[in-house]
Design a protein around this motif. Structure first.
Motif, mmCIF file in Angstrom:
data_model
loop_
_atom_site.group_PDB
_atom_site.id
_atom_site.type_symbol
_atom_site.label_atom_id
_atom_site.label_comp_id
_atom_site.label_asym_id
_atom_site.label_seq_id
_atom_site.Cartn_x
_atom_site.Cartn_y
_atom_site.Cartn_z
ATOM 1 N N MET A 138 33.026 49.358 32.120
ATOM 2 C CA MET A 138 33.981 49.527 31.020
ATOM 3 C C MET A 138 33.383 50.340 29.885
ATOM 4 S SD MET A 138 36.823 48.482 31.721
ATOM 5 C CE MET A 138 37.498 48.665 30.075
ATOM 6 N N THR A 139 32.705 51.351 30.230
ATOM 7 C CA THR A 139 32.136 52.172 29.158
ATOM 8 C C THR A 139 32.820 53.531 29.094
ATOM 9 O OG1 THR A 139 30.468 52.825 30.706
ATOM 10 C CG2 THR A 139 29.872 51.116 29.147
ATOM 11 N N ILE A 140 33.994 53.572 29.665
ATOM 12 C CA ILE A 140 34.693 54.865 29.695
ATOM 13 C C ILE A 140 35.166 55.249 28.312
ATOM 14 C CG2 ILE A 140 36.664 56.089 30.605
ATOM 15 C CD1 ILE A 140 36.527 54.062 32.926
ATOM 16 N N PHE A 141 35.771 54.290 27.666
ATOM 17 C CA PHE A 141 36.390 54.617 26.385
ATOM 18 C C PHE A 141 35.447 54.266 25.259
ATOM 19 C CE2 PHE A 141 39.831 55.276 28.938
ATOM 20 C CZ PHE A 141 40.128 54.149 29.698
ATOM 21 N N LEU A 142 35.068 55.252 24.557
ATOM 22 C CA LEU A 142 34.195 54.996 23.425
ATOM 23 C C LEU A 142 35.047 54.929 22.176
ATOM 24 C CD1 LEU A 142 31.295 57.436 24.237
ATOM 25 C CD2 LEU A 142 31.375 54.991 24.597
ATOM 26 N N SER A 143 34.703 53.997 21.362
ATOM 27 C CA SER A 143 35.480 53.894 20.133
ATOM 28 C C SER A 143 35.063 55.006 19.181
ATOM 29 C CB SER A 143 35.254 52.538 19.494
ATOM 30 O OG SER A 143 33.924 52.460 19.078
ATOM 31 N N LYS A 144 36.030 55.574 18.565
ATOM 32 C CA LYS A 144 35.742 56.675 17.650
ATOM 33 C C LYS A 144 36.856 56.698 16.633
ATOM 34 C CE LYS A 144 35.327 61.671 17.743
ATOM 35 N NZ LYS A 144 35.616 62.814 18.564
ATOM 36 N N ASN A 167 38.038 50.663 36.644
ATOM 37 C CA ASN A 167 38.931 50.384 35.524
ATOM 38 C C ASN A 167 40.365 50.190 36.015
ATOM 39 O OD1 ASN A 167 39.326 50.087 32.714
ATOM 40 N ND2 ASN A 167 40.301 52.109 32.717
ATOM 41 N N MET A 168 40.514 49.557 37.193
ATOM 42 C CA MET A 168 41.852 49.498 37.773
ATOM 43 C C MET A 168 42.589 48.214 37.420
ATOM 44 S SD MET A 168 40.350 47.508 40.199
ATOM 45 C CE MET A 168 41.182 47.345 41.751
ATOM 46 N N ASP A 169 42.114 47.496 36.403
ATOM 47 C CA ASP A 169 42.757 46.211 36.117
ATOM 48 C C ASP A 169 44.111 46.363 35.439
ATOM 49 O OD1 ASP A 169 41.151 44.145 37.195
ATOM 50 O OD2 ASP A 169 39.568 44.889 35.891
ATOM 51 N N ASN A 170 44.267 47.435 34.670
ATOM 52 C CA ASN A 170 45.582 47.683 34.071
ATOM 53 C C ASN A 170 46.616 47.921 35.156
ATOM 54 O OD1 ASN A 170 45.456 47.389 31.342
ATOM 55 N ND2 ASN A 170 44.628 49.445 31.005
ATOM 56 N N LEU A 171 46.229 48.710 36.153
ATOM 57 C CA LEU A 171 47.146 49.004 37.259
ATOM 58 C C LEU A 171 47.434 47.725 38.043
ATOM 59 C CD1 LEU A 171 48.716 50.959 39.016
ATOM 60 C CD2 LEU A 171 46.611 51.551 40.183
ATOM 61 N N MET A 172 46.404 46.929 38.257
ATOM 62 C CA MET A 172 46.568 45.662 38.976
ATOM 63 C C MET A 172 47.563 44.762 38.241
ATOM 64 S SD MET A 172 45.670 43.843 41.534
ATOM 65 C CE MET A 172 44.097 44.161 42.286
ATOM 66 N N LEU A 173 47.396 44.702 36.932
ATOM 67 C CA LEU A 173 48.290 43.872 36.118
ATOM 68 C C LEU A 173 49.726 44.380 36.224
ATOM 69 C CD1 LEU A 173 48.502 41.558 34.081
ATOM 70 C CD2 LEU A 173 48.148 43.217 32.276
ATOM 71 N N GLU A 174 49.882 45.707 36.171
ATOM 72 C CA GLU A 174 51.226 46.290 36.255
ATOM 73 C C GLU A 174 51.863 45.953 37.593
ATOM 74 O OE1 GLU A 174 53.883 50.084 36.705
ATOM 75 O OE2 GLU A 174 52.379 49.238 38.031
ATOM 76 N N LEU A 175 51.048 46.017 38.676
ATOM 77 C CA LEU A 175 51.569 45.714 40.014
ATOM 78 C C LEU A 175 52.009 44.258 40.102
ATOM 79 C CD1 LEU A 175 48.997 47.611 42.236
ATOM 80 C CD2 LEU A 175 51.397 48.169 41.937
ATOM 81 N N LEU A 176 51.184 43.370 39.513
ATOM 82 C CA LEU A 176 51.531 41.950 39.581
ATOM 83 C C LEU A 176 52.786 41.664 38.751
ATOM 84 C CD1 LEU A 176 48.027 40.260 39.343
ATOM 85 C CD2 LEU A 176 49.450 40.580 41.366
ATOM 86 N N GLN A 177 52.860 42.325 37.602
ATOM 87 C CA GLN A 177 54.030 42.093 36.748
ATOM 88 C C GLN A 177 55.306 42.613 37.386
ATOM 89 O OE1 GLN A 177 52.619 43.865 33.182
ATOM 90 N NE2 GLN A 177 51.885 41.943 32.316
ATOM 91 N N TYR A 227 40.462 37.761 44.198
ATOM 92 C CA TYR A 227 40.036 38.954 43.465
ATOM 93 C C TYR A 227 39.962 38.662 41.977
ATOM 94 C CZ TYR A 227 40.336 43.336 40.977
ATOM 95 O OH TYR A 227 40.101 44.338 40.100
ATOM 96 N N ILE A 228 41.010 37.972 41.468
ATOM 97 C CA ILE A 228 41.055 37.706 40.023
ATOM 98 C C ILE A 228 39.866 36.851 39.605
ATOM 99 C CG2 ILE A 228 42.365 36.539 38.195
ATOM 100 C CD1 ILE A 228 44.909 37.371 39.698
ATOM 101 N N VAL A 229 39.575 35.839 40.433
ATOM 102 C CA VAL A 229 38.483 34.922 40.081
ATOM 103 C C VAL A 229 37.148 35.663 40.067
ATOM 104 C CG1 VAL A 229 37.205 32.899 40.884
ATOM 105 C CG2 VAL A 229 39.710 32.894 40.897
ATOM 106 N N SER A 230 36.917 36.498 41.071
ATOM 107 C CA SER A 230 35.560 37.047 41.206
ATOM 108 C C SER A 230 35.383 38.423 40.577
ATOM 109 C CB SER A 230 35.188 37.115 42.691
ATOM 110 O OG SER A 230 36.173 37.833 43.393
ATOM 111 N N ASN A 231 36.398 39.274 40.569
ATOM 112 C CA ASN A 231 36.169 40.646 40.151
ATOM 113 C C ASN A 231 36.931 41.100 38.909
ATOM 114 O OD1 ASN A 231 35.874 40.505 43.242
ATOM 115 N ND2 ASN A 231 34.683 42.308 42.633
ATOM 116 N N SER A 232 37.994 40.397 38.550
ATOM 117 C CA SER A 232 38.869 40.938 37.512
ATOM 118 C C SER A 232 38.219 40.914 36.142
ATOM 119 C CB SER A 232 40.161 40.130 37.472
ATOM 120 O OG SER A 232 40.938 40.569 36.400
ATOM 121 N N MET A 233 38.621 41.882 35.316
ATOM 122 C CA MET A 233 38.178 41.942 33.924
ATOM 123 C C MET A 233 39.275 41.424 32.994
ATOM 124 S SD MET A 233 35.301 44.122 33.579
ATOM 125 C CE MET A 233 34.472 45.349 34.538
ATOM 126 N N MET A 234 40.452 41.202 33.559
ATOM 127 C CA MET A 234 41.558 40.732 32.729
ATOM 128 C C MET A 234 42.096 39.452 33.352
ATOM 129 S SD MET A 234 43.369 44.413 32.389
ATOM 130 C CE MET A 234 44.520 44.140 31.074
#
Lengths: 430, 379
Positions: free
Chosen positions: B1-7, B265-275, B340-347
């Motif tokens: 999760m170091t893709i987005f740097l705060s600026k 960084n695919m957790d946003n997509l995962m969340l969208e799919l689940l929703q 997957y959520i238990v072991s790998n998810s960031m969200m």
């Protein structure tokens, strides 16, 4: 012209002033040139001041009975009567005088005004001439361009509103267009030749409902009203394809009138006879092409087109008739085959006859083909100067595109060379 | 999760903050987006993974192609008047053949732009001839314009004023190739929408992702640095704003899914799919992650499940009836996602919530379809 200019100079107070001037000038002439003395009498009365304006005007504008029959005294060169007194006030004339009690009050404040000459108004005469010209100018059409019909102030093509309500049922959203209004002459035993008016109109709500009507009456307005109300009584409902065009190409005829109608895609518009265009607008068809062949009798065109519309078959009907899927290919959808109608039972390839018409357009047109006239070259295309023009123009053919490209890239018509050679830029600017 | 740097960005018109499960802060502004491009410049080359059959199949399925969108009316047709539609009477066999043709066409339209490593600079000296020093002040470029040679294999060399004969670098090669063999639509100069940052950001704010990506494909080569920067920023913008639906049914969804999975960084997509109740696709995404990184708990299980899912038809809309097989498969999917959520998810919390929502909705659906079956007497 001379007569006209004289007429223009006639004014109610002109004569006394002229007399006044003559009286002043006369003794001066006598003193210096006594040999020029004339014994012939001078008449101060002529037909200009003897006859009233009405008679004078009649003498200029009147046309003999025989001439009027030939159409003289009409059109562009016609002389019109002008009221020369318009814009003139008693007490105000060429010489700008202040007349207390006539053109000005006698007492202003505590001062008693005296008769005196004021500076001349140079624009007075121009204003008068402008006013007089405005009386003779051709009167403009009072219709706004939106209200106007196919041609000028004539009725065909004009809107005459919805049909009159019947009881409590109102024709909301309807509009009627006049297609034809003509006078018919009929002979009667006791009255001789009498004039009747005949009108053909189409009414519709632009959402599939439309009808046409024919009305006859002694008066044009009555004929229109009758036709309009009759059209309102004969409404028909037409399905449209996606709300913008007909379901398929078709051929239709009435009498000697033949119409070939073609279905068109969105944005094509109505390219057809003006009467067909009005009918389409009344129904709500937006895109269509119609080719007319044979007689262009308007009533026949209207009837033929309505018959053609009524005889249309929906896609489902066509699919059932053929017992085959009807598939649509649109260029804008990359020719993706879209099944628009499927029959209850589909035939196999073996069941299709050998000489059966399978082409869709040929099938719906009943094997009729629209005559495509050969396109002849334009009159200038065969001339030598056109070839010269083409040769000369060849080098400029892409300039417009390049100009646009340069404008998007540099914001002006310039290239990288302008930055490299700035002196060139200043030269061209200077 | 170091893709987005705060600026923090000055002079922002509007600023909103997005807080992730990590305590990372994203600052986004209209017109002035501070996304740092993250490109495929690491040691590992993404190409072998991307082109592997397993990954390709998963990416194509994740694209969820809807033919109504693939063959939609486009504004870029270049026609001023739309031609009249063509109609045909077809038998069943002919119709099937036509649809098969259309499927092929769709495959071509959905062909994914390749994901490859950034190109290495060419620095190859062919010969040094000191005798030519001072022969001319200009550089000479030689291009082999023989017909039938691919642009990347074309011989393009330059003779420098100091007599060195060297192979040209990529930018010169690209310009000369475009000069002699122009690609329709590619410009010699970069379009302003890519060079002017403000315009580029405006396009992103207007969610013109497909336009940006299409034009980038046309203008740049896939291994160019600029291409990867542009696509990277676009993908991140989509990911941050959860605009995945914009790219579905386009050829760019696959590379986007690959990008965000590659960068973990695919957790946003995962969340969208689940929703959106697409659990099967969520399993495919897990399988994709396992294919790329191999770090998913019970990932092999997800891969096996993906093989079961792939032959089933694509669910463009939520199903209204369920068969017993469907229920079985979906239950397997749910248990896979749970792991997957238990072991790998960031969200974790959000995804668990979404999954719980899906379970409740699914239970209702099961009851409904079983009840209907009973009512129809088919159970």
């Amino acid at each position: 012209m001379t007569m006209l200019s004289k007429l223009l100079s006639i004014r109610s107070i002109a004569a006394p002033i002229n007399v006044f001037y003559k009286q002043i000038n006369f003794p001066v002439n006598v003193i210096h040139n006594l040999t020029n003395f004339s014994t012939t009498s001078v008449k101060s009365v002529n037909f200009f001041n003897k006859l009233p304006a009405e008679k004078l005007w009649k003498s200029v504008t009147s046309v003999s009975n025989a001439g009027a029959k030939k159409g003289r005294g009409k059109g562009a060169g016609r002389i019109r009567i002008r009221d020369l007194n318009r814009g003139q006030v008693i007490g105000i004339g060429k010489i700008n005088m202040l007349w207390p009690g006539l053109s000005a009050p006698v007492i202003r404040g505590r001062e008693l005004l005296k008769q005196q000459r004021l500076p001349d108004d140079p624009e007075r005469m121009e204003k008068l001439i402008k006013l007089r010209d405005s009386m003779t100018k051709f009167r403009r059409l009072r219709l706004s361009p939106i209200e106007r019909g196919w041609s000028g102030a004539r009725m065909p093509g004009r809107s005459i509103g919805p049909p009159d309500p019947i009881g409590e049922d109102e024709f909301t959203g309807f509009d009627t267009k006049v297609l034809q209004l003509r006078s018919l002459l009929i002979m009667k035993g006791n009255l001789g030749r009498t004039r009747n008016y005949q009108a053909m109109v189409v009414t519709g709500n632009g959402q599939g409902l439309a009808g046409f009507g024919l009305g006859r009456a002694k008066e044009a307005s009555a004929a229109l009203r009758k036709a309009k109300n009759r059209a309102g009584q004969k409404l028909m409902h037409f399905e449209t394809y996606n709300g913008h065009t007909v379901f398929h190409d078709f051929y239709t005829a009435f009498g000697k009138t033949k119409i070939f109608v073609q279905k068109k895609n969105e944005g094509y518009g109505l390219k057809c006879h003006r009467a067909i265009k009005e009918i389409c607008q009344a129904i709500g068809i937006k895109d269509l092409r119609a080719k007319l062949e044979g007689s262009n009798n308007l009533q026949h065109i209207v009837k033929a087109f309505f018959i053609g519309l009524l005889q249309q078959r929906t896609h489902q009907q066509l699919a059932e008739e053929k017992k085959l899927h009807l598939v649509e290919y649109k260029a804008e959808n990359a020719y993706y085959p879209k099944v628009v109608a499927s029959p209850s039972t589909v035939r196999t390839q073996d069941e299709i006859l050998k000489d059966e018409t399978l082409d869709f357009v040929q099938y719906v047109m009943n094997d009729r083909v629209i005559l495509k006239k050969k396109r002849f070259p334009r009159f200038y295309e065969t001339m030598p100067h056109y070839k010269i023009f083409l040769k000369k123009f060849e080098r400029y053919r892409n300039h417009e595109k390049i100009r646009l490209m340069l404008k998007t890239e540099y914001g002006a018509v310039k290239s990288f060379l302008n930055d490299r050679y700035p002196e060139e830029k200043t030269e061209s600017e200077a | 999760m170091t893709i987005f740097l705060s600026k923090l960005v000055q002079n922002n018109i509007k600023v909103f903050l997005v807080r992730n499960s990590d305590t990372q802060l994203f600052t986004v502004s209209y017109r002035n987006i501070s996304i740092l491009p993250n490109i495929y410049d690491g040691k590992e080359d993404p190409a072998p993974k991307f082109f592997s059959r397993n990954v390709q199949v998963l990416l194509k399925r994740l694209t969820r192609p809807d033919f109504a969108k693939v063959f939609r009316k486009r504004t870029s047709s270049g026609r001023d008047v739309l031609p009249t539609p063509i109609y045909k009477f077809l038998t069943n066999e002919a119709l099937e053949a036509e649809l098969a043709k259309a499927n092929k066409k769709a495959d071509r339209l959905l062909q994914m732009p390749p994901v490859v490593k950034i190109q290495q600079p060419i620095n190859e000296i062919l010969s040094e001839d000191p005798a030519l020093i001072g022969y001319d002040t200009a550089k000479y470029l030689f291009t082999d314009i023989t017909f039938g040679i691919a642009n990347e294999h074309r011989l393009i060399v330059e003779r420098d004023p100091d007599g060195t004969l060297r192979s040209c670098d990529h930018d010169v090669r690209k310009r000369l190739n475009q000069t002699y063999f122009p690609l329709n639509g590619r410009k010699l100069r970069e379009p302003v929408m890519f060079t002017d940052e403000e315009r580029f950001n405006t396009l992103l704010e207007q969610q013109e992702y497909e336009f940006v990506l299409d034009r980038a494909c046309l203008q740049y080569e896939p291994d160019e640095l600029t291409y990867q920067k542009i696509t990277s920023i676009t993908y991140q913008h989509i990911d941050m704003n959860k605009n995945f639906e914009k790219l579905r049914s386009t050829r760019h969804f696959g590379p986007m899914a690959f990008y965000i999975t590659w960068h973990q960084n695919m957790d946003n997509l995962m969340l969208e799919l689940l929703q959106s109740s697409a659990v099967r696709e969520a399993v495919l995404l897990t399988a994709l992650r396992h294919e790329i990184h191999g770090d998913v708990a019970e990932g092999d299980n997800a891969k096996i499940l993906a093989h079961e899912i792939l032959p089933t038809p694509i669910q463009l809309t939520k199903p209204d009836r369920l068969t017993e097989e469907d229920i079985q498969l979906d239950n397997k999917c749910v248990s896979c996602i749970e792991k997957y959520i238990v072991s790998n998810s960031m969200m974790k919390s959000q995804q668990e919530l979404a999954l719980q929502g899906f379970r409740e909705y699914y239970q209702q659906l099961i009851e409904l379809s079983r009840g209907l079956k009973k009512a129809h007497g088919t159970a």
